[in-house]
Design an enzyme around this catalytic site. Structure first.
Site, PDB file in Angstrom:
ATOM      1  N   GLU A   1       0.808  -1.221   0.000  1.00  0.00           N
ATOM      2  CA  GLU A   1       0.000   0.000   0.000  1.00  0.00           C
ATOM      3  C   GLU A   1       0.846   1.279   0.000  1.00  0.00           C
ATOM      4  O   GLU A   1       0.565   2.192  -0.775  1.00  0.00           O
ATOM      5  CB  GLU A   1      -0.976  -0.004   1.186  1.00  0.00           C
ATOM      6  CG  GLU A   1      -2.197  -0.880   0.990  1.00  0.00           C
ATOM      7  CD  GLU A   1      -1.926  -2.356   1.252  1.00  0.00           C
ATOM      8  OE1 GLU A   1      -0.803  -2.694   1.683  1.00  0.00           O
ATOM      9  OE2 GLU A   1      -2.826  -3.180   1.017  1.00  0.00           O
TER      10      GLU A   1
ATOM     11  N   HIS B   1     -10.082  -5.652  10.064  1.00  0.00           N
ATOM     12  CA  HIS B   1     -10.745  -5.437   8.775  1.00  0.00           C
ATOM     13  C   HIS B   1     -12.157  -4.879   8.957  1.00  0.00           C
ATOM     14  O   HIS B   1     -13.019  -5.048   8.105  1.00  0.00           O
ATOM     15  CB  HIS B   1     -10.804  -6.739   7.964  1.00  0.00           C
ATOM     16  CG  HIS B   1      -9.460  -7.225   7.526  1.00  0.00           C
ATOM     17  ND1 HIS B   1      -8.602  -7.881   8.375  1.00  0.00           N
ATOM     18  CD2 HIS B   1      -8.816  -7.125   6.333  1.00  0.00           C
ATOM     19  CE1 HIS B   1      -7.490  -8.180   7.723  1.00  0.00           C
ATOM     20  NE2 HIS B   1      -7.591  -7.727   6.479  1.00  0.00           N
TER      21      HIS B   1
END
Lengths: 350, 327
Positions: B60, B129
């Site tokens: 990322e 998450h």
């Protein structure tokens, strides 16, 4: 009205405080929130602000004095003249006030100062005009405690000249005061079983005449509980309840209630000549700019109700004291005129 | 108007913008052939090719850094960040680089980059998450933050974000991808910084972000049956925030509950309530109140997870308390 300035508690374990400096001289006018003195504790030196406005009395303690917390240090008075009298033992005044002898004196001075005022003894009427003194004492003691009210309620009360302490008398103290409580205040007072009725009949009387008669007819007992009204605004609102229609006129900024304690402190305040009062009401209603500083004694509001083809004008002196003027004999034109706001009505007359 | 899913609305928004503007790229993990794990981007690679729909390595910070650089040199990248929780990995690129380039270059550089990511719990995805981290991004000056609530909203806001010359992060509730809603066939955009009054009311204002809009709609329905009229405001974009619409509504109703799925402490709800307190103080008849997610890591256990997020029942209970002066 006089206010006590006491030695504040600034720390958790503080028993006494030192008056580090006086920031105001005796006789000075002090605004609300203006620093009045500096108080020194073992931790800090802090400026103490006035909780009320008024003229500062000669202090009971000089600079440098060590004063127990809660002790009265000085007083704030409404007039400069009062400050010249040294309030040597302010707390004893409470005892004096409750002393029957003192009460007699007050009554005497009252009668002496207003010889022309027509006095109606309402003790024989079915309702009590004035709240019992004990109740008023409790209201005033609540005044110093923190009253829980929403910002909107406080603002509305301030705008309409309603004292939150007056609301506490009626509202459940469990809950904070909200807008609804303030909004329903005047209307609610009507339901309180403690207003008196004076019946006065007019045949198409101009409003000014009516108010002037009203001012004269009001029982002196009622006036005794009002020492000062600062007018801030004129409110007109419509109230519908069943088939009853009411227009409520509230003319008031601040209503200062007085009990025996205060009357003994400043008996002069109630020597206002009442004949003048009604003229002042008219003047104030008539003027477009309503001064917030204007002081006079008058009803705090009027309630005009219409039911079964009868018009009633009620003068509201505080939440529990109402005086009713029955206007049964009005002709159609007057009826119409009373449905317009008071101010417009007065302009028509002028 | 036709009814389409959230995923289709996002897909359409990106495709329409990419057709109009050749400088738009899309990059992220599994965005090309896979079309993301949520299948939101399916079909885009077939139309625009792998030069413009770029699968990146699983890094990322790396691909967001690439996007910032690409944005500064003339393209308009859309970055797909698979989970909002990964925002922590890209904070330097986002907060230190993207957000500050325009300011530090004296206006010579722009970073017209969009980060598409998600938020929201109750998907049984556990603590790493399931977070709603929009408040962390909203804290940084120089980044715009959007929180769409329906397919219509996400399409209009995403198109506005792509056209904006500043870095914009759009947080979509990951449970909303299959939500259906009416979306016009003709093109439209929703300007950033305009809240939407979904439903007018007089007794209480419910201010909501993202899927909390649906929570508040359910709550308002229950309140209506109790003769309480609630006004619902969909904030839409938390940066810039349409303060005026919220403040005006609270001035009217005198009561407010702000509902957001981020953790309650130091969150969006606190910010909005604070602005209300400052600007509508004398109109408040009850304490301005907020409901956020519990200040705990999101549990994996379904029973526990459901307890941590704001629900319509909590909103209803709170609203009734405020109206009955129980505060």
């Amino acid at each position: 009205m006089a206010y006590e300035i006491i030695m504040p508690v600034l720390g958790m374990n503080q028993d006494t405080g030192i008056i580090a400096a006086w920031l105001k001289q005796p006789g000075d006018f002090v605004e609300v929130d203006e620093p009045i003195m500096e108080v020194e504790t073992d931790k800090v030196v802090q400026e103490i602000e006035a909780a009320e406005s008024g003229y500062l009395s000669i202090p009971k303690y000089p600079e440098g004095a060590v004063v127990p917390v809660g002790e009265v240090i000085a007083m704030l008075f409404d007039t400069k003249e009062e400050t010249t009298v040294i309030s040597d033992e302010p707390k004893d005044l409470t005892k004096d006030a409750l002393n029957p002898k003192n009460e007699e004196l007050v009554t005497q001075s009252l009668k002496h100062s207003i010889p022309e005022t027509k006095t109606i003894d309402l003790s024989n009427t079915e309702h009590q005009v004035s709240a019992p003194p004990s109740e008023d004492v409790s209201v005033l003691s609540v005044h110093s405690a923190k009253i829980l009210a929403s910002p909107k309620a406080k603002k509305t009360a301030q705008d309409r000249g309603i004292k939150l302490t007056d609301l506490l008398k009626q509202e459940n103290e469990q809950h904070p005061i909200t807008f609804k409580d303030v909004d329903g205040f005047v209307a609610k007072g009507k339901d309180v079983n403690s207003y008196s009725t004076i019946n006065m009949y007019f045949e198409d009387a101009p409003l000014s005449d009516m108010l002037s008669s009203l001012a004269q007819e009001v029982n002196i007992e009622a006036w005794r509980f009002i020492t000062k009204i600062i007018l801030s605004s004129l409110y007109v609102c419509d109230v519908f309840s069943g088939n009853t229609f009411a227009k409520i006129y509230t003319v008031s900024g601040e209503l200062v209630l007085k009990n025996e304690h205060q009357s003994s402190l400043s008996a002069d305040i109630i020597t206002t000549t009442y004949n003048k009062i009604d003229i002042e009401i008219i003047d104030l209603l008539d003027s477009h700019s309503i001064s917030t500083e204007h002081e006079f004694s008058a009803p705090i509001g009027f309630v005009l109700t219409h039911s079964n083809n009868q018009y009633k004008l009620q003068a509201c002196f505080n939440s529990t004291i109402f005086t009713t003027v029955q206007m049964a004999k009005f002709n159609d034109e007057t009826t119409k005129r009373f449905q317009t706001p008071l101010r417009n009505l007065l302009e028509l007359e002028a | 108007m036709r009814e389409i899913t959230w995923s289709t609305a996002v897909n359409e928004a990106i495709a329409e913008e990419m057709r109009n503007d050749k400088t738009i790229l899309l990059m992220g993990e599994d965005v090309a052939e896979a079309g993301t794990p949520f299948k939101v981007l399916s079909g885009l690679v077939e139309e625009f090719g792998t030069d413009r729909i770029i699968d990146t390595p699983i890094s990322e910070p790396g691909f967001v850094g690439m996007a910032v650089g690409a944005a500064m040199t003339g393209t308009r990248p859309i970055v797909d960040l698979m989970f909002g929780d990964f925002i922590f990995l890209v904070m330097d690129q986002l907060a230190n680089q993207a957000a500050k380039q325009h300011y530090m270059s004296g206006g010579k550089l722009n970073v017209p980059m969009v980060i598409r990511t998600n938020m929201g719990a109750t998907r049984r995805s556990a603590a790493q998450h399931s977070q709603s981290l929009h408040a962390i991004v909203a804290h940084i000056p120089g980044v715009k933050v959007l929180m769409p609530s329906t397919p219509y909203e996400v399409k209009g806001l995403l198109k506005a974000a792509i056209r904006d010359d500043n870095p914009v992060v759009i947080f979509e509730d990951k449970l909303s991808y299959q939500m259906k809603g009416m979306v016009p066939e003709e093109e439209y955009i929703i300007p950033l910084g305009q809240a939407n009054i979904l439903q007018a009311g007089n007794d209480i204002t419910l201010v909501a972000t993202s899927s909390m809009v649906q929570v508040c709609e359910e709550a308002a329905e229950v309140l209506r049956s109790k003769n309480i009229s609630a006004e619902i405001i969909d904030v839409r974009s938390i940066v810039p925030l349409d303060e005026q619409t919220i403040v005006d509504s609270v001035k009217k109703t005198s009561r407010v509950i702000v509902v957001d799925e981020g953790h309650q402490s130091y969150g969006i709800t606190s910010e909005i309530v604070s602005r209300i307190s400052e600007q509508a103080f004398y109109y408040l008849d009850a304490p301005p109140t907020r409901i956020g997610a519990m200040d705990v890591p999101i549990p994996f256990s379904p029973a526990l997870e459901d307890l941590t997020v704001p629900t319509s029942k909590r909103v209803v209970d709170k609203a009734i308390d405020l109206i009955n002066n129980k505060f």
